[in-house]
Scaffold this motif. Structure first.
Motif, PDB file in Angstrom:
ATOM      1  N   THR A 125       0.834  -1.196   0.000  1.00  0.00           N
ATOM      2  CA  THR A 125       0.000   0.000   0.000  1.00  0.00           C
ATOM      3  C   THR A 125       0.873   1.252   0.000  1.00  0.00           C
ATOM      4  O   THR A 125       1.869   1.325   0.722  1.00  0.00           O
ATOM      5  CB  THR A 125      -0.912   0.021   1.241  1.00  0.00           C
ATOM      6  N   PRO A 147      -4.071   1.701  -3.042  1.00  0.00           N
ATOM      7  CA  PRO A 147      -4.078   0.308  -2.576  1.00  0.00           C
ATOM      8  C   PRO A 147      -2.949  -0.494  -3.213  1.00  0.00           C
ATOM      9  O   PRO A 147      -2.302  -0.039  -4.170  1.00  0.00           O
ATOM     10  CB  PRO A 147      -5.449  -0.194  -3.048  1.00  0.00           C
ATOM     11  N   GLU A 158      -2.330  -7.725  -3.490  1.00  0.00           N
ATOM     12  CA  GLU A 158      -3.626  -7.769  -2.810  1.00  0.00           C
ATOM     13  C   GLU A 158      -4.102  -9.209  -2.686  1.00  0.00           C
ATOM     14  O   GLU A 158      -4.665  -9.603  -1.666  1.00  0.00           O
ATOM     15  CB  GLU A 158      -4.646  -6.937  -3.580  1.00  0.00           C
TER      16      GLU A 158
END
Length: 287
Positions: free
Chosen positions: A161, A193, A199
Motif C-alpha cells: 500500500t 491500494p 492484494e
C-alpha cells in the motif's frame, strides 16, 4: 552364437555395468566441498563490512585478489584462495555501491537536525502493529529507495500500500534490516491500494490467519508466526514462555527456519543417494 562367445559377451557387459555403478558410487562419495570455502569467506566478509566504512576494505580485498591470482598461475593450490578473495571482494563491492542509496544525505541531515519530514512510502509490513516496515519512495519531494521502520498505527491496508507519512527519523545501527526509524506525528494516510498480485497475497495471508485463530492451544497461536511471521495472536505470557525456552526465533524469522531445516535434509539425503520419497519423509519427520 557359440557358448564361449556368448559367455564372453555377458562377462563384458557385466563388467561394464559394474564399473559404471562403482564409478557412480565413488563420485557420490567424493563430495567436492572446495567451493564452500569461497562462499563462507564471502559471507563472513560481508557480515563484517556492513558495520564498517566499506571503501578501504573493498580495495584491500581486490588488491589481495590480484596478488593471489598472480600467484595461482605459479602455484595451483593458491587458486582456491584467489577465488575466496574475489568472492569476498564482489560481495563487499555490492555493499559499498549500495551504501549511498541506503543512507542518502537528505535523510542523514534530517536525522541529525531532528526536523520533521514528509515522505511517501510503500508498506512491506503487516497492518495493525505498533510498528511496521516500509520502503521510503520519496522524502520532501526527493526520490529515494530506503528500507525503514515506522512507529505508528498502520491503517487497515496490506503489504504494497502507498502511504503518506509525516514525522522525525533516526539512523539505525549498521547491519539492521532497516536503515532508518520513522516516528510519526499523525497516523499515516493511505494514498493507493496494493497492486492486484500483492492484494491477492494479502487476502491469502488474512485467510490463513483466520484459519489459525480457530485452532486450540498455544500451537494455534504460534502457527501464524511460524508460517508467515504474524504474531498478533501471541500474548505476553506465551511470548515470555517462548523467550525463556529460547524458542522465540521460531516466530522471529517466520517460515525461514523451516526452509533451512528441510533444505539441509533434502540436500544431505541427495548427497547420500537416498531416494526422493525417503528424503521427503525424513524432512517431514525432522520438521
Amino acid at each position: 552364437m557359440k557358448p564361449g562367445v556368448h559367455n564372453g559377451v555377458n562377462d563384458a557387459v557385466n563388467d561394464a555395468v559394474n564399473d559404471a555403478v562403482n564409478d557412480a558410487g565413488s563420485a557420490r562419495a567424493r563430495l567436492d566441498l572446495r567451493l564452500a570455502i569461497p562462499a563462507a569467506v564471502a559471507w563472513v566478509a560481508t557480515a563484517i563490512i556492513v558495520g564498517l566504512p566499506p571503501e578501504v576494505p573493498t580495495l584491500v580485498l581486490w588488491a589481495c585478489t590480484g596478488i593471489l591470482t598472480a600467484l595461482a598461475i605459479l602455484r595451483r593450490g593458491v587458486a582456491i584462495f584467489a577465488l575466496a578473495a574475489a568472492a569476498a571482494a564482489l560481495c563487499c563491492t555490492a555493499v559499498a555501491v549500495q551504501a549511498p542509496t541506503r543512507a542518502p544525505d537528505v535523510l542523514l541531515t534530517a536525522a541529525e537536525s531532528g526536523r520533521q519530514l514528509h515522505a511517501i512510502a510503500t508498506t512491506t509490513g503487516r497492518p495493525g502493529e505498533r510498528s511496521f516496515t516500509v520502503t521510503l519512495d520519496s522524502v520532501d519531494g526527493m526520490g529515494v529507495h530506503v528500507p525503514a521502520r515506522v512507529f505508528g498505527v498502520l491503517p487497515a491496508a496490506g503489504i504494497g500500500t502507498s502511504i503518506e507519512i509525516t514525522g522525525t527519523i533516526a539512523v539505525t545501527s549498521p547491519g539492521d534490516p532497516t536503515a532508518f526509524l520513522v516516528f510519526t506525528q499523525t497516523d499515516p494516510t493511505v494514498l493507493a491500494p496494493p497492486p492486484a498480485a500483492l492484494e491477492w497475497a494479502n487476502q491469502l495471508r488474512a485467510t490463513f490467519v483466520a484459519a489459525t485463530q480457530r485452532l486450540p492451544g498455544d500451537g494455534g497461536d504460534l502457527l501464524a508466526g511460524l508460517a508467515i511471521g504474524d504474531t498478533s495472536e501471541v500474548d505476553d505470557a506465551l511470548d515470555r514462555a517462548m523467550k525463556q525456552s529460547s524458542l522465540s526465533h521460531l516466530t522471529a524469522v517466520s517460515g525461514a527456519n523451516c526452509a533451512i531445516v528441510v533444505g539441509l535434509f533434502l540436500a544431505g539425503g541427495a548427497a547420500l543417494g537416498a531416494p526422493r520419497w525417503a528424503r521427503i519423509g525424513a524432512s517431514l519427520v525432522v520438521l
